[in-house]
Every structure is written in structure tokens, then in C-alpha cells.
Design a protein around this motif. Structure first.
Motif, PDB file in Angstrom:
ATOM      1  N   UNK A 244       0.815  -1.209   0.000  1.00  0.00           N
ATOM      2  CA  UNK A 244       0.000   0.000   0.000  1.00  0.00           C
ATOM      3  C   UNK A 244       0.848   1.259   0.000  1.00  0.00           C
ATOM      4  N   UNK A 245       2.042   1.185   0.573  1.00  0.00           N
ATOM      5  CA  UNK A 245       2.927   2.350   0.600  1.00  0.00           C
ATOM      6  C   UNK A 245       3.345   2.714  -0.819  1.00  0.00           C
ATOM      7  N   UNK A 246       3.725   1.706  -1.610  1.00  0.00           N
ATOM      8  CA  UNK A 246       4.117   1.948  -2.997  1.00  0.00           C
ATOM      9  C   UNK A 246       2.951   2.505  -3.804  1.00  0.00           C
ATOM     10  N   UNK A 247       1.761   1.961  -3.558  1.00  0.00           N
ATOM     11  CA  UNK A 247       0.565   2.417  -4.275  1.00  0.00           C
ATOM     12  C   UNK A 247       0.272   3.888  -3.968  1.00  0.00           C
ATOM     13  N   UNK A 248       0.309   4.246  -2.701  1.00  0.00           N
ATOM     14  CA  UNK A 248       0.016   5.626  -2.307  1.00  0.00           C
ATOM     15  C   UNK A 248       1.112   6.583  -2.770  1.00  0.00           C
ATOM     16  N   UNK A 249       2.342   6.109  -2.750  1.00  0.00           N
ATOM     17  CA  UNK A 249       3.447   6.947  -3.221  1.00  0.00           C
ATOM     18  C   UNK A 249       3.296   7.235  -4.714  1.00  0.00           C
ATOM     19  N   UNK A 250       2.924   6.211  -5.480  1.00  0.00           N
ATOM     20  CA  UNK A 250       2.704   6.399  -6.914  1.00  0.00           C
ATOM     21  C   UNK A 250       1.531   7.347  -7.150  1.00  0.00           C
ATOM     22  N   UNK A 251       0.459   7.182  -6.362  1.00  0.00           N
ATOM     23  CA  UNK A 251      -0.711   8.065  -6.479  1.00  0.00           C
ATOM     24  C   UNK A 251      -0.317   9.513  -6.176  1.00  0.00           C
ATOM     25  N   UNK A 252       0.479   9.686  -5.152  1.00  0.00           N
ATOM     26  CA  UNK A 252       0.887  11.033  -4.747  1.00  0.00           C
ATOM     27  C   UNK A 252       1.702  11.719  -5.848  1.00  0.00           C
ATOM     28  N   UNK A 253       2.621  10.983  -6.448  1.00  0.00           N
ATOM     29  CA  UNK A 253       3.523  11.578  -7.441  1.00  0.00           C
ATOM     30  C   UNK A 253       2.879  11.720  -8.822  1.00  0.00           C
TER      31      UNK A 253
END
Length: 483
Positions: A244-253
Motif C-alpha cells: 500500500x505504501x508503494x501504491x500511495x506513493x505512486x498516487x501522490x507523485x
């Protein structure tokens, strides 16, 4: 005498509620049974259906093989929930429509819960008028349009209205344990639509500000606990699901930062446009407010204070949900969806005491006519809905062709096409949702899709033979030497 008055009040309000349910159904069912949907809604249903079929996963949603094979444009909770519906019910186009209808029903129930909580100590006539905010809410054009089109705001709106209700219940009834589900709803709203779903976090402070039910030490403890629990839930989720961290990081960027920098999908020239859109959507409740206010009689000071506090509470939550949208020039009217219930509740707290008396005094003949009108409207809704099954609300020619094409091409196939078709986003969405097919304008593939009458490129001439499918808008061809 009192019992007779209660029975009369229940009869009147139940009659009007029956009419409200008919209006509710009339604005949704006849449209939901039709094929065709707004781009965003069909895109989300395509991704959810792919997830249910094993293409992509919860933290790595998949759209098409050529467009967003790893979809991080939005957090994935609503997509994951809808994927469960596809998994259980099947792949019919009615799955996303049933889901969208369900979110409307749940939001209406959340509005009812808020109304009953905040009118608990008021006159019985007012408590029974929960039909009023539901009716004004579903009559808001943005609301019924959003629920006709499967938008993410529908799911987010369910979580935010119940979050506000649970926070209020926790504070007004001194039930701190309710802060856990209230906080969970906020976190789920975030995992549905990102930072836009965090506005209920301000609810505890607004409760303290507007109602002042506890002494400052107890109020401070309430707000501190209410702030800590969502953070703990959020951290626990990411601790358990590290992907989920990778998913949210990708969403943020890919989504959040470009939107804040006004580097993508700029839809307005000035930030205040969203306020104009909000006022347009609230035309009906605001007009009612202006018409009814002059007839408002002076009320006892404690009752007047109670109405003011409730009205301000709901107004401030609505503002917290809508005003931050001005941060970006990427503004869409449907972003306002989760804020609408709170504005409606704010208006209804003011007008309900004025109309409660006249409503309760409706003669039996008028009540009978209301019930008759409700039954007639329900019958019309049912007949119209059955009539609309198999019909199209939009994109008729396109959808008729796509339904024929997907019977010829195996799921998972990439279709060669032209740039004007591969960048027609509704076409891309329909092919993905209905057939799990992808479009590609940069490479040669066994199948080629063009518009009817469009000339073939030189390197395609002689390589393809046209398939006779009776298409109107498109032309589908297959390589002459391929199976």
C-alpha cells in the motif's frame, strides 16, 4: 389526544416518505438499467472488473495493457469493493449499476441517521421529517447524475456521512468507543478518493465549537483521541499491507502533486468556479430557504440556539468538504458530491421547524392523494425501467458496434488502431470494460480497428481483410494470414 397527534404525524410523514422513495427511484432506476455511462464511471467499473478477473490486484489495479497497466490515478478501495461485487455477481453491466444504486441508498440512510440524531430532543413532527433532507439531496442534479454514473465520490460520500454521524454520536452521547468506527470511515474515505476524503477529521473540533457539551478538559481529550485513532488505523493498514505504501506513493507523485502544481487537467481559469458550481447545485434548497424564512415565527431562545448550532455544524462540515477544492485549477463539479448532504442538512434544520406544523395539519384527503401519487409514480418508474432495459443512455452506435466486436475477439487481445480512436477515452473504456480489450496505435497487431470510411495506411493495405459484422461506426479487420 397526544397519541392521536402522534399517529396523525406518523401517517402524514410516512405518506410523504413514500412519495420521496418514488422520486428517489425515478431519478435513478430508469437510467441505471440503460447501457452507456460517463467516462469516469465506466473506467472505474472496467478496472474493478479486471481486478475481479485476476488482471491486476488491489494495490496494483490494471486498466488496459496499453493505458495504465498499473493504475495509480486514484486510491483503490472503491475499486476493490466493486471488484467483490463482480466476483460474486458476475460481469454484467448491471453490477456497477447495482453498486452505484447501493451507495445512493446507503448515503440516504446516513442522512437519515444524522437527522434522527440531531432531532432526538425536538418535536416529534420534526423527527419524522427525515424525508425532507433525503428528498432535497436526491433532487440535487449533481447527486442523481453521480449515482447514475458510478463515480468514486459515491463511495466516498457513504464513508464521510457515516463518519460525521459516528463522531457526533460519540460526542453528543459521550460514547468514546464510537470514535473507532468513525475514524475507520475517515481512513476508508481516504483510501477511496485520497486527501479529499479527510475532511471529516475536522468534525470533532466542530462538535466542540458548536455544541460545547463538555468542559474544556473533556473536550480536549475527545479531540486528541479522535485525532490519534485515524493515524493508528492508517499506520496499521500500511504496516500489514506494505504494498500500500508503494501504491500511495505512486498516487501522490502521478496525481496529487501535478494537480496541486496545476500541471494536469486544468479545467478552469479561476479557483472560485467551484463555488459558483456549488451554488448552482444548491439552487433548490437555497430557494426554499429564502421563500420560507419570512414565515418563520419567533422561537424560544433555547430552541433558536439549538437550530443555529446544528445549522452551523453542518454548514462548516460542508465548507470543509468543498472549499479546499479551490486549491487546484483541476475542478470538476462532481467533486462536490460528498459535501452536498451536509449543506442540505444545514438548510433543513432551519426550514423543518417552519413547515412541520403545516405538514402535520394536512387533511386526510391530501394525505390520500399523496399516497396515490406515490403509487402512480412508483408504477411509472417500474414500467419505464423495464422499457429502458436494453436501450442506451448515450453512445448508442459506438456501444452497438463494440458489443458485436467483442464476440469476435478473445479477451486480453490488443487491437491495432488509429491515434484518433486510441485517444478517444470513452472508446478505450468501453473496450476494456466489456471485452477486456486494449487499443494500440503504435504497433501492428492481428486485428485492426478503424473508423468507417477512413483510408488504410500504406503499410496496412493488402495485409488485412474486413470482417463483416454489420458495424456502423467502426470497421474491424483481421490480418489475412493470421488466425
Amino acid at each position: 389526544m397526544c397519541n392521536d397527534m402522534e399517529i396523525r404525524s406518523k401517517t402524514v410523514n410516512h405518506s410523504i416518505f413514500l412519495l420521496t422513495t418514488a422520486i428517489f427511484a425515478g431519478l435513478l432506476l430508469p437510467f441505471l438499467v440503460m447501457d452507456g455511462m460517463f467516462l469516469d464511471g465506466i473506467t472505474y467499473s472496467a478496472i474493478a472488473n479486471n481486478m475481479a478477473r485476476g488482471f491486476g490486484s488491489f494495490w496494483h489495479p490494471h486498466y488496459t495493457q496499453t493505458l495504465y497497466p498499473d493504475f495509480h490515478e486514484q486510491p483503490s478501495l472503491a475499486l476493490g469493493i466493486q471488484a467483490l461485487f463482480f466476483k460474486v455477481i458476475g460481469e454484467s453491466i448491471y453490477v456497477e449499476r447495482f453498486y452505484s444504486l447501493l451507495t445512493a441508498v446507503l448515503s440516504a440512510y446516513g442522512i437519515t441517521c444524522c437527522w434522527k440524531l440531531f432531532t432526538e430532543n425536538e418535536d416529534g413532527n420534526i423527527r419524522l421529517m427525515y424525508w425532507l433532507p433525503i428528498c432535497l439531496w436526491i433532487l440535487t442534479p449533481l447527486v442523481f447524475w453521480s449515482h447514475q454514473n458510478n463515480l468514486l465520490e459515491n463511495t466516498m460520500g457513504v464513508f464521510t456521512i457515516f463518519s460525521a454521524f459516528l463522531y457526533a454520536n460519540a460526542y453528543l452521547k459521550d460514547k468514546l468507543l464510537l470514535l473507532i468506527p468513525a475514524s475507520l470511515c475517515v481512513v476508508m474515505a481516504f483510501f477511496t478518493k485520497g486527501f479529499a476524503g479527510l475532511f471529516p477529521l475536522i468534525t470533532p473540533a466542530l462538535l466542540v465549537l458548536c455544541f460545547r457539551q463538555h468542559k474544556w478538559k473533556k473536550a480536549a481529550r475527545f479531540m486528541i483521541i479522535a485525532a490519534i485513532i485515524p493515524l493508528c488505523i492508517f499506520s496499521l493498514i500500511l504496516l500489514i499491507f506494505s504494498s500500500g505504501i508503494d501504491h500511495l506513493e505512486a498516487y501522490f507523485h502521478t496525481h496529487v502533486i501535478p494537480a496541486l502544481k496545476n500541471e494536469r487537467e486544468i479545467t478552469t481559469d479561476h479557483r472560485l468556479q467551484i463555488i459558483g458550481s456549488l451554488l448552482m447545485e444548491l439552487t433548490l434548497p437555497l430557494t426554499l430557504l429564502l421563500v420560507i424564512l419570512p414565515f418563520r415565527r419567533p422561537l424560544k431562545s433555547h430552541f433558536q440556539t439549538s437550530i443555529t448550532r446544528k445549522g452551523l455544524f453542518f454548514l462548516f462540515i460542508g465548507m470543509a468538504a468543498s472549499l479546499p477544492l479551490m486549491i487546484s485549477l483541476k475542478q470538476r463539479t462532481f467533486y462536490l458530491g460528498p459535501s452536498i448532504p451536509f449543506y442540505i442538512l444545514a438548510v433543513c434544520t432551519i426550514i423543518a421547524p417552519v413547515i412541520a406544523g403545516p405538514v402535520n395539519q394536512l387533511r386526510p384527503l391530501i394525505q390520500k392523494r399523496i399516497r396515490s401519487a406515490a403509487l402512480v409514480l412508483w408504477l411509472a418508474v417500474i414500467l419505464t425501467s423495464f422499457y429502458n432495459i436494453g436501450r442506451y443512455s448515450r453512445d448508442k452506435q459506438k456501444l452497438e458496434d463494440i458489443h458485436k466486436i467483442i464476440t469476435e475477439i478473445p479477451p486480453g487481445t490488443i487491437i491495432g488502431t488509429t491515434s484518433d480512436i486510441s485517444t478517444n477515452w470513452s472508446t478505450v473504456a468501453y473496450f476494456s470494460r466489456l471485452g477486456h480489450l486494449s487499443l494500440d496505435a503504435d504497433h501492428i497487431h492481428p486485428y485492426l480497428l478503424t473508423l468507417t470510411g477512413a483510408p488504410l495506411r500504406e503499410n496496412h493495405a493488402g495485409e488485412y481483410i474486413e470482417l463483416e459484422l454489420g458495424l456502423q461506426m467502426f470497421r474491424l479487420m483481421k490480418q489475412s494470414n493470421g488466425d
